[in-house]
Design a protein around this motif. Structure first.
Motif, short mmCIF file in Angstrom:
data_model
loop_
_atom_site.label_atom_id
_atom_site.label_comp_id
_atom_site.label_asym_id
_atom_site.label_seq_id
_atom_site.Cartn_x
_atom_site.Cartn_y
_atom_site.Cartn_z
N LEU A 88 0.87 -1.17 0.00
CA LEU A 88 0.00 0.00 0.00
C LEU A 88 0.91 1.22 0.00
N LEU A 89 1.09 1.81 -1.18
CA LEU A 89 2.05 2.91 -1.33
C LEU A 89 1.30 4.20 -1.62
N THR A 90 1.63 5.22 -0.85
CA THR A 90 0.92 6.49 -0.99
C THR A 90 1.80 7.63 -1.45
N SER A 91 3.11 7.42 -1.53
CA SER A 91 3.97 8.51 -1.98
C SER A 91 4.59 8.17 -3.34
N PHE A 92 4.88 9.21 -4.08
CA PHE A 92 5.46 9.07 -5.41
C PHE A 92 6.82 8.38 -5.34
N LYS A 112 2.61 -6.85 -5.86
CA LYS A 112 2.00 -5.74 -6.59
C LYS A 112 1.79 -4.56 -5.64
N ALA A 113 1.79 -3.35 -6.18
CA ALA A 113 1.56 -2.14 -5.39
C ALA A 113 0.21 -1.54 -5.74
N PHE A 114 -0.41 -0.95 -4.71
CA PHE A 114 -1.72 -0.32 -4.86
C PHE A 114 -1.75 0.99 -4.09
#
Length: 134
Positions: A88-92, A112-114
């Motif tokens: 769970l990635l929230t930063s660029f 996988k990233a979401f």
């Protein structure tokens, strides 16, 4: 989904959900080293020595992993605890690092990233059916 077990350290918390998904919340607003990642992996393995989990890995937006940390993420020790990783990635900057990691150090398990937790959970249900508890 109800949490049935919770444990952690000074910079992370692991929550085992009733459905078998393990959520790893990392709240170290700094660089995550291979030793940091190893600490989490060993803690999971110590608590659940014979169990693989689908992981939802949720680092705080300021958490960055070193190159060696990325190598450790796809290394052999993690085969003791994981069957799939949903980040769970929230930063660029996290997304850039993840894309690099996934392109050049592809793990042997689905990864996988979401951007949303619901997407992570849905994907984990799809790729790790045999590990999900209904």
């Amino acid at each position: 989904n109800k949490v049935v077990d919770k444990f952690g350290g000074s910079f992370y918390t692991c929550s085992v959900r009733k459905d078998g998904i393990l959520i790893v919340d990392v709240f170290k607003n700094d660089i995550l080293s291979p030793e940091d990642i190893q600490q989490i992996v060993l803690h999971i393995h110590r608590n659940y020595p014979n169990r693989l989990f689908p992981h939802l890995i949720n680092p705080s937006p300021e958490t960055i992993t070193t190159y060696d940390g990325l190598l450790y993420l796809s290394g052999p020790e993690r085969t003791l605890v994981t069957c799939a990783d949903a980040f769970l990635l929230t930063s660029f900057q996290q997304r850039i690092l993840f894309n690099f990691y996934n392109k050049f150090q592809k793990p042997k398990w689905p990864t996988k990233a979401f951007g949303k937790e619901e997407e992570c959970i849905e994907w984990l249900y799809q790729v790790s059916k045999e590990y999900i508890i209904k």
